[in-house]
Design an enzyme around this catalytic site. Sequence first.
Site, short mmCIF file in Angstrom:
data_model
loop_
_atom_site.label_atom_id
_atom_site.label_comp_id
_atom_site.label_asym_id
_atom_site.label_seq_id
_atom_site.Cartn_x
_atom_site.Cartn_y
_atom_site.Cartn_z
N ASP A 1 26.45 16.12 38.81
CA ASP A 1 26.38 15.34 37.57
C ASP A 1 26.31 16.25 36.35
O ASP A 1 25.79 17.37 36.42
CB ASP A 1 25.14 14.42 37.61
CG ASP A 1 25.24 13.29 36.60
OD1 ASP A 1 26.36 12.98 36.14
OD2 ASP A 1 24.18 12.71 36.27
N LEU B 1 32.75 25.14 58.24
CA LEU B 1 32.03 24.22 57.37
C LEU B 1 32.72 22.85 57.30
O LEU B 1 33.93 22.77 57.13
CB LEU B 1 31.97 24.81 55.95
CG LEU B 1 31.35 23.92 54.87
CD1 LEU B 1 29.82 23.89 55.01
CD2 LEU B 1 31.72 24.40 53.46
N HIS C 1 35.20 17.74 33.77
CA HIS C 1 35.52 17.52 35.19
C HIS C 1 36.34 18.69 35.73
O HIS C 1 36.13 19.13 36.86
CB HIS C 1 36.29 16.21 35.37
CG HIS C 1 35.49 14.99 34.99
ND1 HIS C 1 34.20 14.80 35.41
CD2 HIS C 1 35.80 13.91 34.23
CE1 HIS C 1 33.75 13.65 34.92
NE2 HIS C 1 34.70 13.09 34.19
C1 IPE Z 1 26.68 9.82 40.09
O1 IPE Z 1 26.78 10.21 38.77
C2 IPE Z 1 28.04 9.80 40.73
C3 IPE Z 1 28.68 11.08 40.90
C4 IPE Z 1 28.17 12.24 40.63
C5 IPE Z 1 30.01 11.03 41.44
P1 IPE Z 1 26.82 9.14 37.60
O2 IPE Z 1 26.89 9.90 36.34
O3 IPE Z 1 27.91 8.16 37.84
O4 IPE Z 1 25.42 8.41 37.78
P2 IPE Z 1 24.61 7.47 36.79
O5 IPE Z 1 25.53 6.36 36.40
O6 IPE Z 1 24.20 8.29 35.62
O7 IPE Z 1 23.44 7.01 37.58
C1 IPE Z 2 29.68 13.67 37.13
O1 IPE Z 2 29.66 13.95 35.79
C2 IPE Z 2 31.08 13.46 37.65
C3 IPE Z 2 31.39 12.08 37.99
C4 IPE Z 2 30.57 11.08 37.93
C5 IPE Z 2 32.75 11.82 38.42
P1 IPE Z 2 29.58 12.82 34.70
O2 IPE Z 2 30.97 12.48 34.29
O3 IPE Z 2 28.77 11.69 35.17
O4 IPE Z 2 28.85 13.59 33.54
P2 IPE Z 2 27.78 13.00 32.53
O5 IPE Z 2 26.66 12.44 33.33
O6 IPE Z 2 28.50 11.97 31.72
O7 IPE Z 2 27.37 14.18 31.74
MG MG Z 3 26.76 11.30 35.00
#
Ligand code: IPE
Ligand code: IPE
Ligand code: MG
Length: 263
Positions: free
Chosen positions: A33, A144, A50
């Site tokens: 995240d 792995l 990303h």
């Molecule tokens: C969780 O992250 C999903 C992934 C890392 C793929 P999110 O950014 O979607 O989670 P929330 O919405 O903040 O809980």
């Molecule tokens: C996690 O990073 C990746 C996915 C959920 C695909 P985020 O896109 O949720 O990044 P933040 O939480 O907005 O910083």
């Molecule tokens: Mg996120």
Amino acid sequence: MTQGAADHRTTAGDREPILDPATLPRHVAIIMDGNGRWALQQGKPRIIGHQAGVQTVQEVVRCARELGLEAITLYAFSTENWRRPGPEVEGLMVLLQTYLKNHLDQMIQNQVRLRACGRIDLLPAKTRQILKDIISQTADNGGLILNLALSYGGRDELIRAVRKLADKIATGVLSPAEIDENSLAAELDSVGLPDPDLLIRTGGEARLSNFLPWQLSYSELYFTKTLWPDFGRSHFLAALADFQHRQRRFGKTGEQTMTRAKG
Ligand code: IPE
Ligand code: IPE
Ligand code: MG
């Protein structure tokens, strides 16, 4: 739940922690995240975050492989992530395709076995096809296991498993009394994988966001504020070192549990 110890970027000069090979986790699950916030900090579009996150995936997978871990599960896209703006979702799918195509040779060379969990059927046809091809091309690899959680939701996975059990009962293959932890786990996408010993979540949130609710029941949880694109080998090693200081009691007393980390 404890906050991870390594909420700072370690520099190249920092010494790597000494890990005990005997008590490494077999399986590490990661909620990757913070990509969006990382991009925002730089005044760039979220997709750049990303893209940067893919570099971290590379680094962490390589480290897991070098350490000889059995499996790593990466939360790449949740059932809830479909609610994001269309262009971001499309960008993520393209990124996934590119990642898979670019890393196939490496996976084969390094004996990595690709797996996936989640609603793969909901992915765009092209992404799904590449994923399926690589899963079959790496199926016999003995190194792995790289398990990608894609269009994954823990509640969805449990519902699908319960439906399969219900079908078995309806057709007389199974009796209700035979439903136990093993028969339920056998219907989950994670069948055959050990439960994660360690969950890492980057990006500062201390929640599971519908990730592996069954499988993480007894995992050690490690939360770090480091955003996923800033996370790297040194952070991963720090998380593993932190894990090795935990005492996993599984309901017993500390005195009963003499070994650390491993179950
Ligand atoms: C969780 O992250 C999903 C992934 C890392 C793929 P999110 O950014 O979607 O989670 P929330 O919405 O903040 O809980
Ligand atoms: C996690 O990073 C990746 C996915 C959920 C695909 P985020 O896109 O949720 O990044 P933040 O939480 O907005 O910083
Ligand atoms: Mg996120």
